[in-house]
Structures are given as structure tokens and as C-alpha cells.
Design a protein around this motif. Structure first.
Motif, PDB file in Angstrom:
ATOM      1  N   MET A  79      52.651   7.651  41.866  1.00 26.87           N
ATOM      2  CA  MET A  79      54.450   8.313  41.312  1.00 26.87           C
ATOM      3  C   MET A  79      54.791   9.072  42.099  1.00 26.87           C
ATOM      4  O   MET A  79      56.632   9.061  42.258  1.00 26.87           O
ATOM      5  CB  MET A  79      53.882   8.912  39.841  1.00 26.87           C
ATOM      6  N   TRP A  80      54.627   9.775  42.761  1.00 25.32           N
ATOM      7  CA  TRP A  80      55.085  10.875  44.023  1.00 25.32           C
ATOM      8  C   TRP A  80      56.271   9.598  45.270  1.00 25.32           C
ATOM      9  O   TRP A  80      57.263   9.931  45.777  1.00 25.32           O
ATOM     10  CB  TRP A  80      54.393  11.807  44.558  1.00 25.32           C
ATOM     11  N   ARG A  81      55.094   8.665  45.224  1.00 27.34           N
ATOM     12  CA  ARG A  81      55.932   7.749  46.412  1.00 27.34           C
ATOM     13  C   ARG A  81      56.689   6.972  45.752  1.00 27.34           C
ATOM     14  O   ARG A  81      58.373   7.116  46.757  1.00 27.34           O
ATOM     15  CB  ARG A  81      54.702   6.645  46.491  1.00 27.34           C
ATOM     16  N   VAL A  82      57.021   6.603  44.169  1.00 32.93           N
ATOM     17  CA  VAL A  82      58.013   6.314  43.636  1.00 32.93           C
ATOM     18  C   VAL A  82      59.009   7.346  44.281  1.00 32.93           C
ATOM     19  O   VAL A  82      60.357   7.316  44.052  1.00 32.93           O
ATOM     20  CB  VAL A  82      57.508   6.232  42.168  1.00 32.93           C
ATOM     21  N   HIS A  85      58.303   0.877  53.425  1.00 24.33           N
ATOM     22  CA  HIS A  85      57.613   1.365  52.998  1.00 24.33           C
ATOM     23  C   HIS A  85      56.868   2.763  53.399  1.00 24.33           C
ATOM     24  O   HIS A  85      56.952   2.935  54.270  1.00 24.33           O
ATOM     25  CB  HIS A  85      56.156   0.371  54.377  1.00 24.33           C
ATOM     26  N   LEU A  86      57.288   3.529  52.680  1.00 24.37           N
ATOM     27  CA  LEU A  86      56.866   4.755  52.731  1.00 24.37           C
ATOM     28  C   LEU A  86      56.287   5.745  53.610  1.00 24.37           C
ATOM     29  O   LEU A  86      56.032   6.491  54.879  1.00 24.37           O
ATOM     30  CB  LEU A  86      57.290   5.959  52.064  1.00 24.37           C
ATOM     31  N   THR A  87      54.960   5.322  53.652  1.00 26.25           N
ATOM     32  CA  THR A  87      53.220   5.810  54.174  1.00 26.25           C
ATOM     33  C   THR A  87      53.111   5.016  55.647  1.00 26.25           C
ATOM     34  O   THR A  87      52.199   5.569  55.500  1.00 26.25           O
ATOM     35  CB  THR A  87      52.011   5.276  52.972  1.00 26.25           C
ATOM     36  N   ASP A  88      53.728   3.410  56.325  1.00 25.08           N
ATOM     37  CA  ASP A  88      53.903   3.594  57.230  1.00 25.08           C
ATOM     38  C   ASP A  88      53.820   4.342  58.360  1.00 25.08           C
ATOM     39  O   ASP A  88      55.218   3.991  59.242  1.00 25.08           O
ATOM     40  CB  ASP A  88      54.402   2.308  57.831  1.00 25.08           C
ATOM     41  N   GLY A 141      58.445   8.228  65.532  1.00 24.91           N
ATOM     42  CA  GLY A 141      58.313   8.047  63.550  1.00 24.91           C
ATOM     43  C   GLY A 141      57.553   8.578  62.766  1.00 24.91           C
ATOM     44  O   GLY A 141      56.869   7.973  61.210  1.00 24.91           O
ATOM     45  N   HIS A 142      57.465  10.074  62.650  1.00 21.50           N
ATOM     46  CA  HIS A 142      57.292  10.776  61.957  1.00 21.50           C
ATOM     47  C   HIS A 142      57.646  11.412  60.627  1.00 21.50           C
ATOM     48  O   HIS A 142      59.603  11.237  61.238  1.00 21.50           O
ATOM     49  CB  HIS A 142      56.640  12.388  62.797  1.00 21.50           C
ATOM     50  N   LEU A 171      52.041  10.758  51.246  1.00 20.02           N
ATOM     51  CA  LEU A 171      53.431  10.120  51.591  1.00 20.02           C
ATOM     52  C   LEU A 171      53.505   9.731  53.488  1.00 20.02           C
ATOM     53  O   LEU A 171      54.335   9.601  53.607  1.00 20.02           O
ATOM     54  CB  LEU A 171      54.769  11.404  52.180  1.00 20.02           C
ATOM     55  N   GLY A 172      51.872   9.847  54.099  1.00 25.04           N
ATOM     56  CA  GLY A 172      52.015   9.265  55.011  1.00 25.04           C
ATOM     57  C   GLY A 172      51.069   8.365  54.838  1.00 25.04           C
ATOM     58  O   GLY A 172      49.858   8.421  54.287  1.00 25.04           O
TER      59      GLY A 172
END
Length: 694
Positions: free
Chosen positions: A1-4, A492-495, A528-529, A581-582
Motif C-alpha cells: 500500500m505504501w509503495r503504491v 521500481h521504487l524499491t530498486d 541511487g539512494h 521503500l527500498g
């Protein structure tokens, strides 16, 4: 949910949680708990949940008392002398050492003309004038007789002796012992309200409360050492401050089988007003109702009075306690009664206790048990120190005892120093719960979530982290989230890693004067952070006066987190949301924030990959006032900053600006974990970005 939610905000600039919540207000600046409020305890509906909670509360009380891990039990060297004969019981003078040179004093009542073994009863006296030597003034006796609170003038004059004598008549061995600074318990060197009351004592968790609790534990050791005492029939009872000592013993000592704390337990209004009833950390998140409920399923009775703060216990407190006992299916083991009397261990309360003890200690008396007449002993004849048995020459004073306690704590920490995997686990078993209670928080932080408060502008987003902070209102932490274009490729937010930047100035420290990211933030973005820079307790939008320094609330740290504890909590809240988030989370603390980051990281487990902390040459021993933002009760007792930070092993850690601080506890833990290469300590400055992104 947070990622979206955050993904949509990054792409479209939408607001995920409306800004109509208004300006940020930190409830911790306005909602400060005092000894006049309970914690709102509600019993859980699950027995296993409660048993886990009860064990945690036991640890909390022992930690607050400075008794975690338990000190060495040195020889009591008990002296029993000066027997006084009565028709059906005897009274003897007793003194013994709870610590070397620190003496517990009291009166030992034993049945006469009966065959043991006998039930044993501890009797802490409470805050009556002269303690064990108390005599009620004649005018007050007249008032109590007239009101029907007492019926016999002798019992009314010697209410403390009355219960001890009658318990002995019922077939109990009773130890009526002095509280610290009362009667024979060395008021000269340990004045009750003036001993161990400074910030240094807090940092070492040295207190009258701790001394009194230890004396009660050792008093039970003494009682159990007597050949005529049945070890399976042990009880404790006291009123007021003696009631507090009773339910504290109920919480920490499993050897106690039955109890009667009198006129003390309240769901609110008054949790205990004395130094022997309060200490830093003791009631954060809990109260007297919940602490006494940890005694379940063992039987206890709480006699209360209409004339004090226990007047509403039957309506508020007893139902919750009964709910805990219901989990064990033994509702009959807990009882509450109320009498129309003042704050006292009055006749009605005493007789309620006699009957309860008669049942649960199996005393065998015919019921209802009524109080019987007795012949009192003049206070001068109760004093344990006589010409034949003077106060021992090795009696210690407060400064000497404080040094002894500090030395013993240091030895305990040294003995826990990890050298291999097994000893590292033992170290964690002691230090992990200690730090959790020092900071009054755990990871992950309950209820942590976030929302977007501002549109996507120059790849800087305003967010707000919401989390529980132990109050009825949640805490809201404003923060800035910085992200780079490459983090959005393919959506891809978590990459990539998330780095949380902690600075004493809060989120503003992540921005240059022109509003652009600082060089440190820019360098991390280039690698990339994603970078999150929050405001946290007393910083940025959450700035305000230090409540400890300005409120002047008595026993503040016994009911509320300190500044540094709140900051560690807020950092852990950031970690709680950042780990989603990552693909990894890093912590960076600079310019004075390093100690806060080290403490938070020690509780975060494997949720944090890499930690960078500016040590700033800081040691907790340098804290001299409670108003210091780094004031943390217990921090010195548990070996200081780097011993607590050692709980972070084997997570990757870089400490810089360590100066001359002793960092060997940290490096020893990493060596024991087989991870020496993951810990780097530098006295001066380093390239933070290079280490984080290597």
C-alpha cells in the motif's frame, strides 16, 4: 500500500494524505503524564499475550530498580537477639546486610505454643511517622474510635504492631522491617527523601526505590532461611508505601504466594508520591493496576478506603484485574473490599486480610477471623541496636554505597563482555531488554505509516510520518524525501537503498541556503539512494521547550520518555516506514546526532544495513543535569554508549569523531560475532558517502 501511495505521488504530484490535518503539533509537548494518572490499562483477551506482557513488566520494574541483572546476593550475616515474650507469640530484634555494610532492621514475630513449619509474612510498614516505631496520637485515636474505624485503643495506637501480633497469633512468622531511612534503618546516612536523587544516580539507576526493593528481596531471603518457615506459604502485606512495596514484590519475586497490598492501588489519581515508590523508567506505559495484576494467578486481596485515592478501585482497576485472573480461570483468587475509612491500615482492612490469609495460607483458624487483643511493645524496646548489639562499625554511608553499586555494575558488564557467539547471545539477553526499557520503545514502531504533504518539486517531496508515541494522540513527524530520476526508471521504487539522515537541526539540515539538496544528500542521490531527512522530537517543526527542564514535574522520567529516548523512538519510526521503500535501509547521524542513531540502530535488528554515526567524543558520564537532551537513565549502569551500541553487531557500522571514547565494547561484540570487518571506528572525520555506497 505504501509503495503504491508514494509511487503515485512521485509521478503525479498528488497528495496521499490531505494537508487539512493542519500544522504539526507534537502531543509530547502538551500531554505529559504525572503520578496523578494511570496508563489506561485494559487486559488482553489472550492468556499467552498477557504472560508475555507480565514478563516484560517484571523486567521493567527490575531495570528501574537497578536490579537487572540481579546483583550478587552477599551473605546476610543475620543477627537475631533480644527476645520479648508474649502469651502466644514472641518478638525478636533482627538486623542483617542486604549489601555489605548496608543493614536491614526489623522485628521478628513468631508463634508460641504451636508446631511449625509456619507461614511466613513480610510486613513493610509504609509512610507512618517513625515507621516501625509508629504511635498514633491520642487525638487521632479518639477520632478513629468515634468514627468506628477502630474499636480498641491499643490497636488504634499501634496499628503496625496490631497486624504483626495478630498474624503471629494466627500461626505466622512475621518480619516487620524498616524502610530505608526510617526507625533503625540509618536515617542519618540515608535520609529517605534526600538520598540518590540526582541525575548521576538516575544514569546509574541508583535510588531509594531500588534500595527498598532490594531490601524486600533480601528480607524474603532472610524469612526463607528460618527453619520454622514453610517456603510454600509466603505472603506480603503493607499499606500506603508498604502497599507499593507489596505489589512491587508481587511483580518481581515468584517466591511470594499470597499478597495484600492495602490502600494503594488506583487506576489513576495517585500512583505513589515518594522516592521509595518512584524511579526513572518505572511506570512508563504502565501503572499500579497492571503491575499488581502480574501476580495472577496467585491470590491477592486489595482492601481499599473511601477516604483516599483507592475509593474508586472497585469500579476502575478491580474489573481490569479480574479480567486478567479470568484468563487463568481463577477469578476467586482476587478480591477487593472497600471500607469507610481514611488512608490507613484500619481495622476493617486488617480483618479482611486476616480472613484472606487464613484461607489461602491454610492457617486453619475459625472464620470469620476477628482481631484479638495484644500487649504492645514500647518503641524504645523495639530498636534493634542496643548496648549489647550496637550498630556495626562497618555500616556504610551513601557515597560509599553508591561507589560499591557502580563498581558492581561495572563488574557485571565486564563479565558480560562477549568473546564468542555464546557469550554474545548472553550479552544480548541482558542488554536488549535493558535498552528497550531505557528508551521505552521497540522495533518496529507500532502504527507507523506516512503520507505525502506536498507536491513533487525538484525531486524533493514533503512527507509526514505518523506513529504511536505512547499517548492517546499519534505523533506526526514532518520529513523531506529526496529521490533521483534513476530510482523511477521502470517505476521500481524499491530498486535501491534508502538512507535516513539525522541531524540536530532536523530536515532543514538536508537543504542548502538556496533550497537545493546539500552536497551530502546530492552525493547520495547520485549513487541511487533515496534520502529521508526527518524532524524529530524538539527539532524543526517539532521544536519546543524541553519538558523535563521546564515542567518541573516530579518523577518525570518515571512516567515519560526523556528527550534522547523520544528521538531514538522517532528514528525507529523512520526505519519502520523506510524498510518498505527500498531494498535496504541506512542510518546516518551527524553533528551530535550520532549517539541517538547508535541507540536506535541497536534496537532495529537487521532492518538497517549500514550505520554511520558521528560519535562527537560523547559519553553518557558527561551528562550532569536532567535537562540535558542526552539524559538517559540507566545509560551509565549498562556500560555507556558503546556497550549499548554493541547490540547492533553484526550490522555494518562506521563510527567517526570517536575521539578518546572507549569503543572496545563495540569492537569486542563485532569480534564475537565474527564480523570485525563490518565495524570501523575512526577518531577523526571520514568520507561518509564513500563508505555508505562502496
Amino acid at each position: 500500500m505504501w509503495r503504491v501511495m508514494i509511487m503515485a505521488a512521485l509521478v503525479t504530484g498528488t497528495v496521499a494524505r490531505a494537508a487539512e490535518n493542519g500544522p504539526v503539533k507534537d502531543p509530547r509537548l502538551t500531554t505529559v503524564r504525572t503520578l496523578r494518572q494511570g496508563s489506561g490499562f485494559v487486559p488482553p483477551g489472550d492468556k499467552e499475550v498477557w504472560q508475555k506482557r507480565a514478563q516484560d513488566l517484571r523486567a521493567q520494574v527490575l531495570i528501574a530498580a537497578g536490579l537487572w541483572p540481579m546483583p550478587e546476593k552477599t551473605p546476610l550475616n543475620a543477627v537475631i537477639h533480644g527476645r520479648i515474650e508474649r502469651e502466644d507469640y514472641t518478638v525478636e530484634r533482627v538486623f542483617f546486610e542486604s549489601y555489605p555494610g548496608f543493614y536491614v532492621t526489623g522485628s521478628l514475630y513468631r508463634p508460641k505454643g504451636k508446631t511449625g513449619p509456619f507461614a511466613g509474612v513480610l510486613c513493610p510498614h509504609g509512610h507512618w511517622a517513625n515507621g516501625r516505631f509508629n504511635e498514633t496520637p491520642e487525638k487521632e485515636i479518639d477520632a478513629q474510635i468515634k468514627a468506628g474505624v477502630e474499636k480498641d485503643r491499643v490497636a488504634a495506637k499501634y496499628i503496625l504492631q496490631a497486624r504483626c501480633a495478630n498474624l503471629a497469633k494466627l500461626g505466622c512468622v512475621v518480619f516487620h522491617y524498616d524502610m530505608v531511612g526510617y526507625a533503625d534503618a540509618d536515617e542519618k546516612h540515608f535520609p529517605h527523601h534526600k538520598t540518590m536523587t540526582d541525575a548521576e544516580a538516575d544514569l546509574n539507576l541508583q535510588s531509594i526505590f531500588g534500595l527498598q526493593t532490594w531490601d524486600s528481596i533480601r528480607a524474603l531471603d532472610f524469612l526463607l532461611s528460618l527453619a520454622d518457615v514453610d517456603k510454600e506459604r509466603i505472603a506480603c502485606t503493607g499499606a500506603s508505601g508498604g502497599g507499593t512495596q507489596t505489589f512491587i514484590m508481587m511483580t518481581v519475586d515468584d517466591r511470594l504466594k499470597v499478597a495484600a497490598p492495602v490502600c494503594m492501588i488506583s487506576a489513576g489519581d495517585h500512583q505513589g508520591g515518594c522516592v521509595c515508590e518512584n524511579n526513572a523508567l518505572l511506570r512508563i506505559g504502565t501503572d499500579n493496576v497492571e503491575l499488581s495484576a502480574t501476580f495472577a494467578p496467585r491470590p491477592f486481596i486489595h482492601p481499599t478506603a473511601t477516604g483516599d485515592w483507592t475509593k474508586d478501585y472497585l469500579e476502575q482497576g478491580y474489573p481490569e484485574t479480574l479480567g486478567v485472573y479470568r484468563l487463568f480461570g481463577v477469578e476467586e483468587n482476587v478480591k477487593a473490599v472497600r471500607f469507610n475509612a481514611g488512608h490507613n491500615y484500619a481495622l476493617g482492612n486488617r480483618e479482611a486480610m486476616y480472613n484472606f490469609f487464613n484461607t489461602h495460607l491454610k492457617l486453619g483458624a475459625k472464620e470469620p477471623v476477628k482481631e484479638r487483643p495484644f500487649t504492645p511493645i514500647a518503641p524504645k524496646d523495639l530498636s534493634v541496636f542496643t548496648s549489647d548489639h550496637p550498630r556495626p562499625a562497618d555500616s556504610t554511608d551513601a557515597p560509599t554505597l553508591r561507589k560499591y553499586l557502580a563498581d558492581q555494575a561495572a563488574k557485571q558488564m565486564q563479565a558480560l563482555k562477549p568473546t564468542d557467539a555464546a557469550s554474545l547471545e548472553k550479552f544480548r539477553q541482558v542488554l536488549q531488554p535493558a535498552l528497550r526499557h531505557l528508551l521505552a520503545c521497540a522495533f518496529p514502531v507500532e502504527g507507523a505509516s506516512f503520507g505525502v504533504q506536498g507536491k513533487n518539486v525538484e525531486k524533493i517531496m514533503k512527507i509526514e510520518i505518523e506513529c504511536e508515541c505512547g499517548l492517546r494522540k499519534p505523533c506526526r513527524l514532518p520529513a523531506l524525501a529526496f529521490y533521483s530520476e534513476q530510482r523511477l526508471k521502470g517505476f521500481h521504487l524499491t530498486d535501491g537503498p534508502v538512507t535516513i539522515l539525522i541531524h540536530p537541526s532536523g530536515k532543514s539540515a538536508a537543504l542548502s541556503p538556496d533550497g537545493s539538496p546539500t552536497p551530502l544528500v546530492s552525493a547520495l542521490l547520485a549513487r541511487g539512494h533515496m534520502v529521508i531527512a526527518p524532524d524529530f522530537f524538539l527539532t524543526g517543526d517539532l521544536a519546543g521547550p524541553n519538558p523535563i527542564a521546564t515542567s518541573k514535574i516530579e518523577f518525570f522520567a518515571g512516567y515519560n520518555r526523556t528527550v534522547i529516548a523520544n528521538r531514538a523512538h522517532d528514528i525507529l519510526a523512520c526505519v519502520t516506514i523506510a524498510k518498505d521503500l527500498g531494498n535496504s535501509v541506512n542510518l546516518v547521524g551527524v553533528e551530535g546526532a550520532g549517539p541517538w542513531v547508535m541507540l536506535a540502530r541497536a534496537l532495529a535488528g537487521d532492518a538497517v544495513k549500514r550505520t554511520v554515526a558521528d560519535g562527537g567524543g560523547f559519553e553518557f558520564g558527561s551528562v550532569k543535569e536532567r535537562g540535558d537532551v542526552n539524559y538517559l537513565p540507566g545509560a551509565v549502569k549498562y556500560g555507556g554508549l558503546y556497550n549499548l551500541a554493541a547490540l547492533g553487531a553484526p550490522g555494518e557500522m562506521l563510527i567517526f569523531n570517536a575521539g578518546d571514547s572507549d569503543t572496545t565494547p563495540l569492537t569486542a561484540a563485532y569480534a564475537a560475532a565474527g564480523a570485525s570487518t563490518k565495524c570501523r571506528v575512526e577518531k577523526g572525520k571520514v568520507d561518509v558517502v564513500e563508505w555508505l555506497t562502496r
